[in-house]
Design a protein around this motif. Structure first.
Motif, PDB file in Angstrom:
ATOM      1  N   HIS A   1     -11.203 -17.633 -18.876  1.00 19.53           N
ATOM      2  CA  HIS A   1     -11.391 -17.623 -17.423  1.00 19.53           C
ATOM      3  C   HIS A   1     -12.160 -16.344 -17.067  1.00 19.53           C
ATOM      4  CE1 HIS A   1      -8.259 -20.778 -17.113  1.00 19.53           C
ATOM      5  NE2 HIS A   1      -7.716 -20.113 -18.113  1.00 19.53           N
ATOM      6  N   PRO A   2     -13.505 -16.398 -17.053  1.00 17.96           N
ATOM      7  CA  PRO A   2     -14.296 -15.180 -16.823  1.00 17.96           C
ATOM      8  C   PRO A   2     -14.024 -14.503 -15.475  1.00 17.96           C
ATOM      9  CG  PRO A   2     -15.694 -16.957 -17.616  1.00 17.96           C
ATOM     10  CD  PRO A   2     -14.355 -17.553 -17.301  1.00 17.96           C
ATOM     11  N   LEU A   3     -13.636 -15.252 -14.467  1.00 16.01           N
ATOM     12  CA  LEU A   3     -13.446 -14.659 -13.141  1.00 16.01           C
ATOM     13  C   LEU A   3     -12.228 -13.754 -13.069  1.00 16.01           C
ATOM     14  CD1 LEU A   3     -14.390 -17.744 -10.922  1.00 16.01           C
ATOM     15  CD2 LEU A   3     -15.828 -15.804 -11.624  1.00 16.01           C
ATOM     16  N   ASN A   4     -11.141 -14.122 -13.728  1.00 10.59           N
ATOM     17  CA  ASN A   4      -9.948 -13.270 -13.688  1.00 10.59           C
ATOM     18  C   ASN A   4      -9.639 -12.614 -15.030  1.00 10.59           C
ATOM     19  OD1 ASN A   4      -8.717 -15.251 -15.229  1.00 10.59           O
ATOM     20  ND2 ASN A   4      -7.344 -15.949 -13.609  1.00 10.59           N
ATOM     21  N   GLY A   5     -10.436 -12.910 -16.072  1.00  8.66           N
ATOM     22  CA  GLY A   5     -10.263 -12.265 -17.366  1.00  8.66           C
ATOM     23  C   GLY A   5      -9.120 -12.781 -18.208  1.00  8.66           C
TER      24      GLY A   5
END
Length: 166
Positions: A51-55
């Protein structure tokens, strides 16, 4: 020079200390041996979501996941959870805390793993590779990836292996 009675006492004390040290050594060696009982060799497939947006990173093994020791083979379940520690256009590095459950005994082993997921293109889907290592083990495999809204899913289905020292 010490009198004979004192020398005998000193000799007896030295002998007692030597016996104590000798008796303690096997316990230390046995304690060390318990740290690493066996190496589990596992194979199958894993499905990992980045999940690149929240890491966040989460994942799970497929239904065909199996592990083996030199004397037995058994089904197992691998669960991953962690965070993205670095990224670029074609890769994600992650730190996961893995849980490997042996389904025949219910025994669970937990260990960290540093992984690198690579994709061959910035397109919405394509080929992927994965490799990881830690002080307790290593893994690698290849497969495909696909993207969704705020999500990159890696399906590592080809030659995925995990070796864990437990």
């Amino acid at each position: 020079m010490l009198p004979v009675s004192a020398r005998n006492g000193a000799t007896a004390m030295a002998a007692a200390l030597l016996l104590t040290a000798t008796a303690a050594a096997p316990h230390a060696a046995a304690g060390t041996a318990r740290v690493r009982l066996a190496t589990l060799n596992c194979a199958g497939s894993i499905n990992v979501n980045v999940h690149p947006l929240n890491g966040a990173v989460d994942g799970r093994s497929g239904t065909n996941f199996r592990c083996a020791t030199p004397d037995r083979s058994f089904a197992a379940e691998l669960t991953l959870s962690g965070t993205v520690t670095g990224s670029g256009d074609l890769f994600y590095t992650t730190r996961t805390n893995d849980s490997l459950k042996l389904t025949d005994t219910g025994q669970v082993f937990r260990f960290p793993m540093d992984r690198r997921f690579e994709r061959d293109t910035t397109a919405a889907s394509g080929n992927a590779t994965e490799r990881g290592s830690s002080s307790q083990g290593r893994d690698s495999g290849s497969g495909t990836f696909g993207t969704g809204t705020g999500l990159v899913t890696f399906l590592i289905t080809n030659n995925y292996t995990l070796d864990v020292n437990v």
